[in-house]
Design a protein around this motif. Structure first.
Motif, PDB file in Angstrom:
ATOM      1  N   LYS A  86      80.634  35.187  49.517  1.00 25.03           N
ATOM      2  CA  LYS A  86      80.382  34.499  48.809  1.00 25.03           C
ATOM      3  C   LYS A  86      81.821  33.217  48.631  1.00 25.03           C
ATOM      4  O   LYS A  86      81.902  31.967  49.063  1.00 25.03           O
ATOM      5  CB  LYS A  86      79.098  33.537  47.818  1.00 25.03           C
ATOM      6  CG  LYS A  86      79.238  32.821  47.565  1.00 25.03           C
ATOM      7  CD  LYS A  86      77.958  32.485  46.862  1.00 25.03           C
ATOM      8  CE  LYS A  86      77.289  31.379  46.350  1.00 25.03           C
ATOM      9  NZ  LYS A  86      78.487  30.324  45.209  1.00 25.03           N
ATOM     10  N   TYR A 135      77.649  30.094  56.458  1.00 27.49           N
ATOM     11  CA  TYR A 135      77.478  29.414  55.164  1.00 27.49           C
ATOM     12  C   TYR A 135      75.684  29.065  55.120  1.00 27.49           C
ATOM     13  O   TYR A 135      75.677  28.969  53.546  1.00 27.49           O
ATOM     14  CB  TYR A 135      78.857  28.981  54.850  1.00 27.49           C
ATOM     15  CG  TYR A 135      78.893  28.423  53.431  1.00 27.49           C
ATOM     16  CD1 TYR A 135      78.765  29.479  52.428  1.00 27.49           C
ATOM     17  CD2 TYR A 135      78.661  26.917  52.850  1.00 27.49           C
ATOM     18  CE1 TYR A 135      78.504  29.532  50.916  1.00 27.49           C
ATOM     19  CE2 TYR A 135      78.546  26.738  51.039  1.00 27.49           C
ATOM     20  CZ  TYR A 135      79.017  27.745  50.528  1.00 27.49           C
ATOM     21  OH  TYR A 135      79.042  27.783  49.001  1.00 27.49           O
ATOM     22  N   ALA A 136      75.601  27.445  55.467  1.00 26.60           N
ATOM     23  CA  ALA A 136      75.212  26.553  55.359  1.00 26.60           C
ATOM     24  C   ALA A 136      73.482  27.201  55.392  1.00 26.60           C
ATOM     25  O   ALA A 136      72.873  27.222  54.905  1.00 26.60           O
ATOM     26  CB  ALA A 136      74.997  25.756  56.092  1.00 26.60           C
ATOM     27  N   ASP A 137      73.109  27.668  56.218  1.00 27.85           N
ATOM     28  CA  ASP A 137      72.285  28.933  56.842  1.00 27.85           C
ATOM     29  C   ASP A 137      71.899  29.288  54.922  1.00 27.85           C
ATOM     30  O   ASP A 137      70.698  29.701  54.728  1.00 27.85           O
ATOM     31  CB  ASP A 137      72.286  28.901  57.712  1.00 27.85           C
ATOM     32  CG  ASP A 137      71.774  27.996  58.874  1.00 27.85           C
ATOM     33  OD1 ASP A 137      71.622  27.140  59.382  1.00 27.85           O
ATOM     34  OD2 ASP A 137      72.918  29.084  60.407  1.00 27.85           O
ATOM     35  N   ILE A 171      72.557  29.460  52.486  1.00 31.25           N
ATOM     36  CA  ILE A 171      72.697  28.412  51.597  1.00 31.25           C
ATOM     37  C   ILE A 171      71.065  27.859  50.946  1.00 31.25           C
ATOM     38  O   ILE A 171      70.564  28.361  49.908  1.00 31.25           O
ATOM     39  CB  ILE A 171      73.724  27.495  50.900  1.00 31.25           C
ATOM     40  CG1 ILE A 171      75.029  28.024  50.935  1.00 31.25           C
ATOM     41  CG2 ILE A 171      73.463  26.101  49.944  1.00 31.25           C
ATOM     42  CD1 ILE A 171      74.890  28.722  49.090  1.00 31.25           C
ATOM     43  N   ASP A 172      71.101  27.492  52.489  1.00 28.42           N
ATOM     44  CA  ASP A 172      68.924  27.019  52.290  1.00 28.42           C
ATOM     45  C   ASP A 172      68.427  27.959  52.672  1.00 28.42           C
ATOM     46  O   ASP A 172      67.721  28.015  51.598  1.00 28.42           O
ATOM     47  CB  ASP A 172      69.577  26.372  54.149  1.00 28.42           C
ATOM     48  CG  ASP A 172      67.836  25.355  54.332  1.00 28.42           C
ATOM     49  OD1 ASP A 172      67.890  24.741  53.151  1.00 28.42           O
ATOM     50  OD2 ASP A 172      67.498  26.213  55.338  1.00 28.42           O
ATOM     51  N   GLN A 173      68.874  29.063  53.387  1.00 32.62           N
ATOM     52  CA  GLN A 173      68.109  30.781  52.612  1.00 32.62           C
ATOM     53  C   GLN A 173      67.384  30.951  51.506  1.00 32.62           C
ATOM     54  O   GLN A 173      66.511  31.074  50.858  1.00 32.62           O
ATOM     55  CB  GLN A 173      68.417  31.699  53.989  1.00 32.62           C
ATOM     56  CG  GLN A 173      67.787  32.733  54.097  1.00 32.62           C
ATOM     57  CD  GLN A 173      67.889  33.650  54.386  1.00 32.62           C
ATOM     58  OE1 GLN A 173      68.845  33.630  55.657  1.00 32.62           O
ATOM     59  NE2 GLN A 173      67.327  34.622  54.626  1.00 32.62           N
ATOM     60  N   ALA A 187      68.069  28.707  48.724  1.00 35.23           N
ATOM     61  CA  ALA A 187      67.690  27.241  47.877  1.00 35.23           C
ATOM     62  C   ALA A 187      66.341  27.964  48.183  1.00 35.23           C
ATOM     63  O   ALA A 187      65.131  27.617  47.584  1.00 35.23           O
ATOM     64  CB  ALA A 187      68.061  26.409  48.220  1.00 35.23           C
ATOM     65  N   LYS A 188      65.692  28.297  48.815  1.00 32.29           N
ATOM     66  CA  LYS A 188      64.171  28.284  49.922  1.00 32.29           C
ATOM     67  C   LYS A 188      63.528  29.464  49.157  1.00 32.29           C
ATOM     68  O   LYS A 188      62.354  29.682  48.797  1.00 32.29           O
ATOM     69  CB  LYS A 188      63.871  28.344  51.638  1.00 32.29           C
ATOM     70  CG  LYS A 188      64.112  27.200  52.095  1.00 32.29           C
ATOM     71  CD  LYS A 188      64.153  27.575  53.409  1.00 32.29           C
ATOM     72  CE  LYS A 188      64.014  26.217  54.355  1.00 32.29           C
ATOM     73  NZ  LYS A 188      64.069  26.440  55.865  1.00 32.29           N
ATOM     74  N   GLU A 189      64.408  30.927  48.822  1.00 34.16           N
ATOM     75  CA  GLU A 189      64.035  31.735  48.353  1.00 34.16           C
ATOM     76  C   GLU A 189      63.651  31.573  46.948  1.00 34.16           C
ATOM     77  O   GLU A 189      62.496  31.981  46.408  1.00 34.16           O
ATOM     78  CB  GLU A 189      64.866  32.980  48.143  1.00 34.16           C
ATOM     79  CG  GLU A 189      64.599  33.487  50.231  1.00 34.16           C
ATOM     80  CD  GLU A 189      65.587  34.584  49.938  1.00 34.16           C
ATOM     81  OE1 GLU A 189      66.598  34.790  48.978  1.00 34.16           O
ATOM     82  OE2 GLU A 189      65.866  35.565  51.742  1.00 34.16           O
ATOM     83  N   GLU A 236      63.698  29.301  45.086  1.00 32.45           N
ATOM     84  CA  GLU A 236      61.501  27.702  45.081  1.00 32.45           C
ATOM     85  C   GLU A 236      60.941  28.934  45.605  1.00 32.45           C
ATOM     86  O   GLU A 236      59.405  28.438  44.743  1.00 32.45           O
ATOM     87  CB  GLU A 236      62.025  26.775  46.201  1.00 32.45           C
ATOM     88  CG  GLU A 236      60.933  25.877  45.951  1.00 32.45           C
ATOM     89  CD  GLU A 236      60.808  24.211  47.429  1.00 32.45           C
ATOM     90  OE1 GLU A 236      60.174  24.290  47.294  1.00 32.45           O
ATOM     91  OE2 GLU A 236      61.487  24.753  48.319  1.00 32.45           O
TER      92      GLU A 236
END
Length: 241
Positions: A174, A210-212, A214-216, A218-220, A222
């Motif tokens: 990261k 990196y975007a994927d 971060i998105d993953q 965030a979903k985890e 949530e």
């Protein structure tokens, strides 16, 4: 008839010896020393000239005028060099040092000129805390271009240390990923001037990865937050029963 001679240590030497010694010292004597030697030569000519065929005053004046003209040209050249060096203060320059014996490049230095000095007839520029001859300055570089060059080198170092795109994780990579992408985003202008097509493609892949990630992440996070109240409610129902 005029007699050519040079005075050395109070002794008049012949033309052949004088020419040889003059050739040996041409690169080391300063202009002031040449002027002194020239005046000694004129004195010797006047002292040892043929009294039956004396050298005219016009010839002496002409010789001295020629030397004075050379001296003035040298002074003008020094002034121009110093002004050119002064104009470089605050600018980014490239300095190439060459081995005088082999002609090979020893080092290339880039940096901003802090100040200039003039010592023993030579102009120097101060770059990165060191002094270099003005003649060693081979290029004046635009400040933005120089900054981008430094940033591009930093991006490459991080690229070389990152694992393959498919193996990158936020846990392990990261900090390096964020630093590399932030450095790249801080650059301005046409990126193709600093990176190859392959490097630009690689940077783009890491950015998407990196975007994927971060998105993953965030979903985890949530999903974790939304699942906790349900579990708590189930525990309260069990206690009521």
């Amino acid at each position: 008839m005029a007699v050519d001679a040079i005075v050395k240590d109070g002794v008049i030497v012949n033309n052949g010896q004088a020419a040889s010694e003059k050739k040996d010292t041409t690169t080391t004597n300063k202009l002031g020393e040449y002027k002194e030697q020239f005046m000694q030569l004129l004195c010797a000519q006047m002292k040892y000239q043929d009294p039956l065929e004396p050298t005219s005053n016009t010839e002496y004046i002409s010789q001295y005028a020629q030397f004075t003209q050379v001296e003035q040209m040298q002074n003008l050249s020094n002034t121009v060099a110093l002004n050119r060096a002064a104009d470089m203060v605050g600018k980014t320059v490239q300095i190439t040092q060459v081995d005088e014996e082999t002609g090979e490049t020893k080092s290339i230095v880039e940096g901003k000129v802090d100040f200039v000095t003039y010592e023993s007839g030579t102009s120097y520029v101060s770059v990165n805390g060191n002094k270099y001859k003005l003649d060693d300055v081979t290029a004046v570089v635009d400040g933005t271009y120089f900054d981008n060059t430094q940033l591009a080198e930093s991006v490459r170092k991080d690229l070389d240390k990152l694992p393959g795109v498919d193996y990158v994780t936020l846990y392990a990579d990261k900090d390096r990923l964020e630093r590399m992408l932030a450095t790249y985003e801080s650059m301005t202008g046409d990126m193709s001037a600093f990176f190859s097509t392959a490097e630009l493609s690689k940077i783009s892949q890491y950015a998407l990865k990196y975007a994927d990630l971060i998105d993953q992440a965030a979903k985890e996070t949530e999903n974790t937050h939304t699942s906790q109240p349900v579990e708590s409610l189930n525990n309260e129902d069990k206690e009521d029963t």
